[in-house]
Design a protein around this motif. Structure first.
Motif, mmCIF file in Angstrom:
data_model
loop_
_atom_site.group_PDB
_atom_site.id
_atom_site.type_symbol
_atom_site.label_atom_id
_atom_site.label_comp_id
_atom_site.label_asym_id
_atom_site.label_seq_id
_atom_site.Cartn_x
_atom_site.Cartn_y
_atom_site.Cartn_z
ATOM 1 N N ASP A 125 -4.237 17.704 11.413
ATOM 2 C CA ASP A 125 -4.887 18.823 10.731
ATOM 3 C C ASP A 125 -5.349 19.884 11.717
ATOM 4 O O ASP A 125 -6.410 20.474 11.549
ATOM 5 N N GLU A 214 -1.956 23.872 7.044
ATOM 6 C CA GLU A 214 -1.662 24.029 5.599
ATOM 7 C C GLU A 214 -0.172 24.288 5.352
ATOM 8 O O GLU A 214 0.348 24.011 4.270
ATOM 9 N N ARG A 217 1.893 21.574 3.808
ATOM 10 C CA ARG A 217 1.833 21.317 2.356
ATOM 11 C C ARG A 217 2.999 22.008 1.656
ATOM 12 O O ARG A 217 3.569 21.491 0.711
ATOM 13 N N THR A 239 1.650 30.671 2.210
ATOM 14 C CA THR A 239 0.251 30.528 2.649
ATOM 15 C C THR A 239 -0.516 31.846 2.545
ATOM 16 O O THR A 239 -1.732 31.868 2.692
ATOM 17 N N GLU A 242 -3.944 32.254 0.995
ATOM 18 C CA GLU A 242 -4.780 31.088 1.348
ATOM 19 C C GLU A 242 -5.422 31.321 2.707
ATOM 20 O O GLU A 242 -6.577 31.006 2.931
#
Ligand code: G1P
Length: 289
Positions: A125, A214, A217, A239, A242
């Motif tokens: 992450d 991200e 994802r 993205t 976001e």
């Protein structure tokens, strides 16, 4: 506070068909510019930008890169015995620290997005950089260092960009620019390899990225885009909204070493910057043109 970028992914599984027969048994990333392989330029640029962990997404026939970033015990011993200390230093300097370089294989060539996705377990992450070794950038400070500095201010996803002639948009990821200030363009959309007639701009993505995790994802969906491939550009486009997305007009010169002409130009340009070669190469070029 944005999280610092400490990991970089190097997608190096490509077949290098444009450089056959040279790349039949040699990974294209091992082609030298003057005397250093393309992948080493990219790794050094990353190291100079503060990257501590290097993840190479390789493929079949690419083991030369693993050997390149490892000790060559006999060679080192021979250089030492012969007193060739400069050459020895050169090959030792290119070694990433123990346990700092990882390799994983992209088993099927499904596109750049898929190659980056193959590195997901190494990233977890954290934000990470992606460097495409084909795009060799002559810059001081290095392109990724310039990006890291800007990233510490703006966060989000950040890519290197430059303008290309409109007829070339079909070779690049192109930004749909919302606003531009001081060399930093905020994008409201991205299109991979658009036809020049419909390209939203001529501001194109060069092979340097700082990405938020991200993006995985979106890559998880494995959707295919331009050329039937899983495109990193498409996942980045999703993205937007976001996380912020910016393109940075880096200061420096980029050589497209995925093309023969760009590769030859890079060799000439890098040789002309070398004190031991510049004069001789200049005189040689004059004889040819
Ligand atoms: C890739 C990316 C493209 C980017 C380019 C930069 O394309 O998909 O968005 O503009 O690298 O070199 P490729 O050159 O792998 O076709």
């Amino acid at each position: 506070m944005v999280k610092p970028v400490k990991k970089a992914v190097f997608p190096v599984a490509g077949l290098g068909t444009r450089f056959l027969p040279a790349t039949k048994a040699l990974p294209k990333e091992m082609l030298p510019v003057v005397d250093k392989p393309l992948i080493q330029y990219a790794v050094e640029e990353a190291r100079d930008a503060g990257i501590e962990e290097f993840i190479l997404v390789t493929g079949r026939g690419k083991t030369a890169m693993e050997d390149h970033f490892d000790h060559a015990v006999e060679l080192e011993q021979t250089l030492k015995e012969r007193g060739k200390m400069e050459a020895l230093k050169e090959i030792l300097d290119c070694l990433p620290g123990s346990g700092r370089v990882y390799y994983t294989r992209q088993q099927t060539p499904l596109g750049l997005g898929h190659a980056v996705w193959c590195a997901r377990s190494f990233i977890h992450d954290e934000p990470f950089a992606v460097l495409l070794a084909d795009d060799l950038i002559m810059a001081e400070p290095g392109c990724l260092k310039q990006m890291v500095d800007v990233y510490s201010q703006v966060g989000g996803n950040l890519v290197a960009v430059e303008n290309v002639p409109r007829e070339m948009t079909g070779h690049y990821g192109i930004l749909d620019v919302a606003q531009e200030q001081g060399g930093l363009a905020r994008a409201k959309g991205l299109v991979e390899k658009p036809d020049p007639k419909v390209a939203p701009s001529t501001l194109s993505i060069i092979g340097r990225y700082i990405l938020q995790p991200e993006v995985f994802r979106h890559l998880d969906r494995q959707d295919t885009g331009a050329g039937g491939e899983i495109q990193l550009t498409d996942a980045m486009a999703r993205t937007i909204g976001e996380v912020p997305f910016h393109g940075l007009r880096f200061k420096g010169k980029r050589f497209d070493c995925g093309s023969k002409q760009g590769y030859i130009e890079a060799n000439v340009a890098f040789a002309l910057r070398r004190p031991d070669l510049a004069e001789g190469v200049k005189a040689m070029l004059r004889r040819y043109v």
